[in-house]
Design an enzyme around this catalytic site. Structure first.
Site, short mmCIF file in Angstrom:
data_model
loop_
_atom_site.label_atom_id
_atom_site.label_comp_id
_atom_site.label_asym_id
_atom_site.label_seq_id
_atom_site.Cartn_x
_atom_site.Cartn_y
_atom_site.Cartn_z
CB ILE A 47 26.08 -5.70 -43.50
CG1 ILE A 47 26.02 -6.44 -44.90
CG2 ILE A 47 27.04 -4.63 -43.66
CD1 ILE A 47 25.26 -5.88 -46.18
CG ASP A 106 32.96 2.94 -46.37
OD1 ASP A 106 33.58 1.84 -46.68
OD2 ASP A 106 33.30 4.10 -47.05
N1 AR6 Z 1 25.28 -3.11 -41.02
C1 AR6 Z 1 24.12 -2.81 -41.82
N2 AR6 Z 1 23.62 -1.64 -41.97
C2 AR6 Z 1 24.45 -0.71 -41.63
C3 AR6 Z 1 25.50 -0.87 -40.82
C4 AR6 Z 1 26.06 -2.15 -40.51
N3 AR6 Z 1 27.07 -2.51 -39.82
N4 AR6 Z 1 26.21 0.34 -40.56
C5 AR6 Z 1 25.35 1.41 -41.02
N5 AR6 Z 1 24.11 0.55 -41.69
P1 AR6 Z 1 25.65 4.74 -44.62
P2 AR6 Z 1 25.20 5.86 -47.33
C6 AR6 Z 1 23.07 1.29 -42.38
O1 AR6 Z 1 25.55 6.11 -43.89
O2 AR6 Z 1 23.78 6.63 -46.77
C7 AR6 Z 1 30.03 6.48 -45.43
O3 AR6 Z 1 30.78 7.52 -44.78
C8 AR6 Z 1 22.54 2.69 -42.08
O4 AR6 Z 1 21.98 2.73 -40.82
O5 AR6 Z 1 26.63 3.63 -44.20
O6 AR6 Z 1 25.27 5.19 -48.56
C9 AR6 Z 1 30.80 6.31 -46.85
O7 AR6 Z 1 32.13 6.50 -46.84
C10 AR6 Z 1 21.88 3.18 -43.16
O8 AR6 Z 1 20.49 2.54 -43.29
O9 AR6 Z 1 25.67 4.74 -46.17
C11 AR6 Z 1 30.07 7.42 -47.65
O10 AR6 Z 1 30.84 8.74 -47.70
C12 AR6 Z 1 22.63 2.33 -44.20
O11 AR6 Z 1 23.33 1.45 -43.82
C13 AR6 Z 1 28.70 7.56 -47.15
O12 AR6 Z 1 28.82 7.11 -45.85
C14 AR6 Z 1 23.50 3.44 -45.04
O13 AR6 Z 1 24.04 4.21 -44.49
C15 AR6 Z 1 27.67 6.70 -47.69
O14 AR6 Z 1 26.37 7.02 -47.33
#
Ligand code: AR6
Length: 199
Positions: free
Chosen positions: A32, A59
């Protein structure tokens, strides 16, 4: 079925069509942080935490790509209570700084095992992100799978909720994209979109 393959490899669905607007949903695999459509009216959604000062997963990747100005802009978002800039289910907007997308909409999804009503919170995240987008004249928005990483939301339930909420509130936006990093998440999203947008 109303899907077709766009030139970018994204699968395209129609969300709604009125006399003046046609909202399109696109589902694609990818990172993303690399997504953009338009120089001034696009936004990526950051699955953040309530402090809004960065973290892991998407994030962390978004903050690294946007540069330190993003952390500073987040720091300046007023706290609603100590340590909380964006309560779970709400959304806040900042510029995108060094990202290709012009804006970042930060939202906080529920921690699945802790939230007393994770479905309501996740629905709030999608709905409030779309509301903030509309309030700021955003026409193109890209969501990751909010809460489906560290926060542990089951993909199937999350996809149903994400797609149905977007379908309900996408009016006034030109395109809503899901940009999904993992094959397993992408496949679930695609199959739910085929189910839910099939009329
Ligand atoms: N592009 C698209 N999707 C992604 C990317 C990327 N670059 N990186 C990860 N994902 P998560 P949450 C996917 O953990 O569950 C953080 O520490 C990933 O594979 O990013 O809402 C924040 O600070 C998954 O399918 O977010 C919060 O503390 C999806 O994005 C916490 O994590 C969401 O995974 C939020 O957790």
């Amino acid at each position: 079925m109303v899907s077709r393959v766009a030139a970018t490899g994204a699968i395209e669905f129609k969300l709604c069509q009125t006399a003046n607007t046609a909202s399109i949903l696109k589902i694609q695999k990818g990172d993303i942080t690399r997504w953009f459509v338009d120089a001034s009216s696009d936004a990526i959604v950051n699955p953040a935490n309530e402090r809004m000062l960065g973290g892991g997963g998407a994030d962390g990747a978004i903050h690294r790509a946007a540069g330190p100005e993003l952390r500073e802009a987040c720091y300046n978002v007023p706290e609603v209570r100590p340590g909380v800039r964006c309560p779970t289910g709400e959304a806040r907007i900042t510029p995108g700084f060094r990202l290709p997308a012009s804006h970042v909409i930060h939202t906080v999804g529920p921690i699945y095992d802790i939230d007393s009503n994770p479905a309501a919170s996740l629905r709030g995240s999608y709905r409030n992100s779309l509301r903030v987008a509309k309030d700021n004249n955003i026409k193109y928005i890209a969501f990751p799978a909010i809460s489906c990483g560290v926060y542990g939301y089951p993909y199937g339930e999350a996809a149903t909720l994400a797609i149905s909420t977007v379908k309900e509130y996408a009016d006034a936006l030109s395109e809503v994209h899901f940009v999904l990093l993992e094959d397993s998440v992408y496949n679930v999203w695609l199959s739910k979109a085929n189910e839910l947008l099939q009329t």
